[in-house]
Scaffold this motif. Structure first.
Motif, PDB file in Angstrom:
ATOM      1  N   CYS A  29     -21.025 -24.022  16.696  1.00  0.00           N
ATOM      2  CA  CYS A  29     -22.375 -24.858  17.543  1.00  0.00           C
ATOM      3  C   CYS A  29     -22.797 -24.131  18.638  1.00  0.00           C
ATOM      4  O   CYS A  29     -23.981 -24.015  19.539  1.00  0.00           O
ATOM      5  N   GLU A  30     -22.224 -23.057  19.133  1.00  0.00           N
ATOM      6  CA  GLU A  30     -22.399 -22.369  20.564  1.00  0.00           C
ATOM      7  C   GLU A  30     -22.984 -21.080  19.765  1.00  0.00           C
ATOM      8  O   GLU A  30     -23.840 -20.644  20.249  1.00  0.00           O
ATOM      9  N   ARG A  31     -22.495 -20.357  19.092  1.00  0.00           N
ATOM     10  CA  ARG A  31     -23.909 -19.301  17.443  1.00  0.00           C
ATOM     11  C   ARG A  31     -23.727 -19.456  17.166  1.00  0.00           C
ATOM     12  O   ARG A  31     -24.834 -18.790  16.699  1.00  0.00           O
ATOM     13  N   GLY A  32     -24.199 -20.261  15.938  1.00  0.00           N
ATOM     14  CA  GLY A  32     -25.310 -20.343  14.845  1.00  0.00           C
ATOM     15  C   GLY A  32     -24.020 -20.159  13.848  1.00  0.00           C
ATOM     16  O   GLY A  32     -23.821 -19.481  13.765  1.00  0.00           O
ATOM     17  N   ILE A  33     -24.501 -21.293  12.653  1.00  0.00           N
ATOM     18  CA  ILE A  33     -23.962 -20.919  11.375  1.00  0.00           C
ATOM     19  C   ILE A  33     -23.781 -19.714  10.771  1.00  0.00           C
ATOM     20  O   ILE A  33     -23.017 -19.028  10.062  1.00  0.00           O
ATOM     21  N   ASP A  34     -25.085 -19.267  11.267  1.00  0.00           N
ATOM     22  CA  ASP A  34     -25.762 -17.302  10.590  1.00  0.00           C
ATOM     23  C   ASP A  34     -24.826 -16.302  11.380  1.00  0.00           C
ATOM     24  O   ASP A  34     -24.662 -15.167  10.544  1.00  0.00           O
ATOM     25  N   ARG A  35     -23.657 -16.496  12.427  1.00  0.00           N
ATOM     26  CA  ARG A  35     -22.853 -16.240  12.510  1.00  0.00           C
ATOM     27  C   ARG A  35     -21.452 -15.783  11.841  1.00  0.00           C
ATOM     28  O   ARG A  35     -20.586 -15.131  12.030  1.00  0.00           O
ATOM     29  N   LEU A  36     -21.171 -16.769  10.744  1.00  0.00           N
ATOM     30  CA  LEU A  36     -20.346 -17.067   9.573  1.00  0.00           C
ATOM     31  C   LEU A  36     -21.149 -16.006   8.219  1.00  0.00           C
ATOM     32  O   LEU A  36     -21.798 -15.898   7.585  1.00  0.00           O
ATOM     33  N   GLY A  37     -19.771 -15.046   8.125  1.00  0.00           N
ATOM     34  CA  GLY A  37     -20.172 -14.284   7.185  1.00  0.00           C
ATOM     35  C   GLY A  37     -18.502 -14.107   6.108  1.00  0.00           C
ATOM     36  O   GLY A  37     -18.119 -14.200   6.498  1.00  0.00           O
ATOM     37  N   VAL A  38     -19.367 -13.736   5.320  1.00  0.00           N
ATOM     38  CA  VAL A  38     -18.394 -13.497   3.674  1.00  0.00           C
ATOM     39  C   VAL A  38     -18.195 -11.638   3.702  1.00  0.00           C
ATOM     40  O   VAL A  38     -19.753 -11.414   3.857  1.00  0.00           O
ATOM     41  N   CYS A  39     -17.554 -11.156   3.888  1.00  0.00           N
ATOM     42  CA  CYS A  39     -17.372  -9.813   3.879  1.00  0.00           C
ATOM     43  C   CYS A  39     -18.642  -8.638   2.170  1.00  0.00           C
ATOM     44  O   CYS A  39     -18.704  -9.784   1.467  1.00  0.00           O
ATOM     45  N   ALA A  40     -19.034  -8.141   2.754  1.00  0.00           N
ATOM     46  CA  ALA A  40     -20.178  -7.667   1.408  1.00  0.00           C
ATOM     47  C   ALA A  40     -19.080  -6.792   0.586  1.00  0.00           C
ATOM     48  O   ALA A  40     -19.701  -6.808  -0.582  1.00  0.00           O
ATOM     49  N   GLU A  41     -17.544  -6.118   1.076  1.00  0.00           N
ATOM     50  CA  GLU A  41     -17.008  -5.428  -0.269  1.00  0.00           C
ATOM     51  C   GLU A  41     -16.841  -6.589  -1.031  1.00  0.00           C
ATOM     52  O   GLU A  41     -15.616  -7.878  -1.228  1.00  0.00           O
ATOM     53  N   PRO A  42     -16.824  -6.349  -1.922  1.00  0.00           N
ATOM     54  CA  PRO A  42     -17.213  -6.903  -3.666  1.00  0.00           C
ATOM     55  C   PRO A  42     -15.645  -6.899  -4.139  1.00  0.00           C
ATOM     56  O   PRO A  42     -14.707  -8.180  -4.319  1.00  0.00           O
ATOM     57  N   ARG A  43     -14.513  -6.516  -3.323  1.00  0.00           N
ATOM     58  CA  ARG A  43     -13.273  -6.291  -3.365  1.00  0.00           C
ATOM     59  C   ARG A  43     -12.392  -7.333  -2.998  1.00  0.00           C
ATOM     60  O   ARG A  43     -11.001  -7.352  -2.538  1.00  0.00           O
TER      61      ARG A  43
END
Length: 115
Positions: free
Chosen positions: A62-76
Motif C-alpha cells: 500500500c505504501e510503496r506499490g506492487i512494482d516494488r515486489l520482485g522475484v530474483c532474476a537468477e534462474p537458480r
C-alpha cells in the motif's frame, strides 16, 4: 506489473489477511518493555509470525506499490524480495545472486568468444 497480476497479488494478500487476522496489541509490563503483538493472546507464535509478515507485506504494498515486489532474476534462485532501491530497478534478491548471475554470463561470453 500487469493490472491482472496486481489484482491477483492483492487478492492473495487479502486472503492471507483474512486467514491470519491481525489484532495489534501493546503488551509488556512497564515502559521499557512495551512492544507490539499482532495476534490475539494465546495464539501460537508461528501464527503470530505469519500474521506479522502478511501485515508487513500488505503495508509495504500500500505504501510503496506492487512494482516494488520482485522475484530474483537468477534462474537458480527465484526468491521473492522487496525492492527498496531508489530507481525501482532491483533484479536480484541479494548481491550473491547478482554476482553468480553476472559471473555465469561473463563465462558464457568468454566461451563463445574463445572456443
Amino acid at each position: 506489473m500487469a493490472a491482472s497480476n496486481e489484482r491477483e497479488a492483492v487478492d492473495r494478500l487479502n486472503s492471507l489477511l483474512a486467514r491470519y487476522r491481525v489484532r495489534p496489541m501493546i503488551t509488556g509490563t512497564c515502559a521499557v518493555d512495551w512492544h507490539m503483538h499482532v495476534a490475539a493472546p494465546g495464539t501460537p507464535s508461528s501464527v503470530e509470525y505469519l500474521a506479522a509478515a502478511v501485515w508487513g507485506l500488505a503495508a509495504w504494498l500500500c505504501e510503496r506499490g506492487i512494482d516494488r515486489l520482485g522475484v530474483c532474476a537468477e534462474p537458480r534462485c527465484q526468491a521473492a524480495f522487496l525492492d527498496d532501491s531508489s530507481n525501482r530497478r532491483r533484479r536480484f534478491c541479494s548481491e550473491r545472486c547478482a554476482t553468480r548471475h553476472h559471473v555465469r554470463a561473463h563465462r558464457a561470453r568468454r566461451r563463445t568468444a574463445h572456443p
